[in-house]
Every structure is written in structure tokens, then in C-alpha cells.
Design an enzyme around this catalytic site. Structure first.
Site, PDB file in Angstrom:
ATOM      1  CG  ASN A 137      35.178  19.393  12.915  1.00 56.90           C
ATOM      2  OD1 ASN A 137      35.578  18.584  13.740  1.00 56.90           O
ATOM      3  ND2 ASN A 137      33.946  19.836  12.906  1.00 56.90           N
ATOM      4  CG  HIS A 158      26.489  13.280  10.500  1.00 53.12           C
ATOM      5  ND1 HIS A 158      25.856  14.185   9.683  1.00 53.12           N
ATOM      6  CD2 HIS A 158      25.528  12.745  11.291  1.00 53.12           C
ATOM      7  CE1 HIS A 158      24.563  14.201   9.974  1.00 53.12           C
ATOM      8  NE2 HIS A 158      24.335  13.338  10.949  1.00 53.12           N
ATOM      9  CB  THR A 176      29.273   5.359   0.555  1.00 55.16           C
ATOM     10  OG1 THR A 176      28.323   5.680   1.586  1.00 55.16           O
ATOM     11  CG2 THR A 176      30.349   4.453   1.137  1.00 55.16           C
ATOM     12  CG  ASP A 210      25.231  12.426   6.728  1.00 53.23           C
ATOM     13  OD1 ASP A 210      24.240  13.180   6.880  1.00 53.23           O
ATOM     14  OD2 ASP A 210      26.364  12.834   6.413  1.00 53.23           O
ATOM     15  CB  THR A 266      34.275  20.055  22.855  1.00 50.05           C
ATOM     16  OG1 THR A 266      33.232  19.253  23.412  1.00 50.05           O
ATOM     17  CG2 THR A 266      33.979  21.505  23.110  1.00 50.05           C
ATOM     18  CD  GLU A 297      31.372  17.985  15.282  1.00 50.66           C
ATOM     19  OE1 GLU A 297      31.890  18.462  14.262  1.00 50.66           O
ATOM     20  OE2 GLU A 297      30.235  18.286  15.679  1.00 50.66           O
TER      21      GLU A 297
HETATM   22  C1  GRF Z   1      29.949  20.681  12.726  1.00 51.19           C
HETATM   23  O1  GRF Z   1      28.880  20.335  13.570  1.00 51.19           O
HETATM   24  C2  GRF Z   1      30.265  19.488  11.850  1.00 51.19           C
HETATM   25  O2  GRF Z   1      29.985  18.261  12.478  1.00 51.19           O
HETATM   26  C3  GRF Z   1      29.341  19.687  10.701  1.00 51.19           C
HETATM   27  O3  GRF Z   1      29.413  21.082  10.448  1.00 51.19           O
HETATM   28  C4  GRF Z   1      29.500  21.759  11.714  1.00 51.19           C
HETATM   29  C5  GRF Z   1      30.459  22.903  11.629  1.00 51.19           C
HETATM   30  O4  GRF Z   1      31.723  22.394  11.385  1.00 51.19           O
HETATM   31  N1  GRF Z   1      29.745  18.882   9.595  1.00 51.19           N
HETATM   32  P1  GRF Z   1      33.019  23.366  11.249  1.00 51.19           P
HETATM   33  O5  GRF Z   1      33.052  24.268  12.474  1.00 51.19           O
HETATM   34  O6  GRF Z   1      32.829  24.169   9.982  1.00 51.19           O
HETATM   35  O7  GRF Z   1      34.167  22.425  11.195  1.00 51.19           O
END
Ligand code: GRF
Length: 203
Positions: free
Chosen positions: A13, A108, A140, A144, A171, A173
Site C-alpha cells: 500500500n 483495513h 480513532t 478499526d 488490488t 486497496e
Molecule cells: C493489507 O491487507 C492491508 O490492508 C493490511 O495489511 C496488509 C498488507 O499491507 N493493513 P501492505 O502490503 O504491507 O501494504
């Protein structure tokens, strides 16, 4: 807007946000990537992208408060307008959140309020839901549960495992987080309805 990203793992992400921020009309600049794990895969990715990385390993500090103190002191230098949690696996204290009230985003991997916490994809499969997805929300004190900014839904397909569903949600996200940050950084707190995307995988 100055953005700092917090990671604990692979940082896919984070990568999506860094990539999006390179567009010259993108209203946010990624100032630094913070990690609570020295071995997080995302650190090398951030470095490869030329983004400063700052590591704060919890066990190096006497307490959660001291750990957060060190992070807050570093943030005082980076002066972020927005903090994006991206696969950050640590809960922030109310005191930390208060320091950046209303400016901490998280992604999330479920359609909150369904399935807060961990193992969201297996829980979705066990519950027999037909739609899964991800949620970008303001952070907050509770886990979540902050105000939802946007969601993206993906279908649960026949034969899905937690892994195949996780990949499909990931994908989504990578599409929605950069969009939400763009809207948030340009002062439109809630993305336009059209942006609350429904991602249709190939059925
Ligand atoms: C993802 O599913 C994200 O939603 C959760 O951690 C997982 C891995 O995220 N918070 P990333 O590849 O480290 O961004």
C-alpha cells in the site's frame, strides 16, 4: 500536503501511495516512511524510491510511551500534515492520536464495521459473505472504528481461499488508498460518491 506513511511489513500500500504521489498534480508529498520492524520489506522499497525511512523498534524502548515519544519527536521534525497507516500492526495510544487528531488514515482489509481486527479474509469466507473489500477510515482510539472515508468491494468467488481473496482485496486497496489520500489532501474529506468504488473482478 506533507505525508508520512507507517508500515510494519511488505508495504504494497505504501508503494501504491508513493507511485500515485509522483503525479505532478497530486496534492501530497511522501516525506518519510516509518516502520516499527527493522526487517519490514517495505523499507527497501521506500529507499529504492528515494524516500527517507525511520525505524523505531518497540523492544528498543522501555515502554509503549517511550516508543511513541521517540516517534512523535521524529514527526515533529518531519512535520506531516497527514499520517497514512499502511499495514502498520500496532495500535496508537489516544495521546498519540490526539497529537494528529483527524489527520491519521488507515486502510483495513474488510468492509467495516464487518470484521475489524485480524484474519479478515478467513472470517469473511467462514461467514459466507458474497462481498468483501477494504475500508479507508480516520483513526480513532478504538481499533478499526473511526469515521469511514471510502470503501471498495470485491466479489467473493467460488473456491476462494483466504489467500485468493486477500490478493483480490489488495488490488482494490492499491486503487482506493491513493484516491482517498488525493481527496483528503485536497481538502475534500469524503471522496465523491463515484469514488466509493465497486471493483468487479472477472467473475
Ligand atoms: C493489507 O491487507 C492491508 O490492508 C493490511 O495489511 C496488509 C498488507 O499491507 N493493513 P501492505 O502490503 O504491507 O501494504
Amino acid at each position: 500536503k506533507r505525508v508520512v506513511i507507517f508500515i510494519s511489513g511488505g508495504g504494497s500500500n505504501m508503494e501504491a501511495l508513493i507511485r500515485a504521489s509522483r503525479a505532478e498534480d497530486y496534492p501530497a508529498e511522501i516525506i518519510a516512511v516509518y516502520s516499527d520492524k527493522a526487517e519490514a520489506g517495505g523499507i527497501a522499497k521506500a529507499e529504492a524510491a528515494g524516500i527517507a525511512t525511520r525505524i523505531f523498534v518497540r523492544k528498543d524502548y522501555a515502554s509503549k510511551e517511550a516508543h511513541e515519544e521517540a516517534i512523535l519527536a521524529s514527526l515533529a521534525h518531519d512535520r506531516p500534515d497527514i499520517i497514512c497507516l499502511a499495514g502498520y500492526m500496532r495500535l496508537l495510544s489516544g495521546r498519540f492520536i490526539a497529537s494528529y487528531e483527524g489527520r491519521i488514515l488507515n486502510i483495513h482489509p474488510s468492509l467495516l464495521p464487518l470484521f475489524p481486527g485480524l484474519h479478515t479474509h478467513q472470517r469473511a469466507l467462514d461467514a459466507g459473505v458474497k462481498l468483501a473489500g477494504c475500508t479507508v477510515h480516520l483513526v480513532t482510539e478504538g481499533m478499526d472504528e473511526g469515521p469511514i472515508l471510502a470503501q471498495a468491494a470485491v466479489p467473493v468467488l467460488k473456491g476462494d481461499t483466504a489467500e485468493t481473496l486477500a490478493a483480490r482485496v489488495l488490488t482494490a486497496e492499491h486503487k482506493i488508498y491513493p484516491l482517498v489520500l488525493r481527496q483528503f489532501a485536497s481538502g475534500k474529506a469524503e471522496p465523491q460518491p463515484a469514488d466509493a468504488m465497486i471493483i468487479s473482478a472477472s467473475l
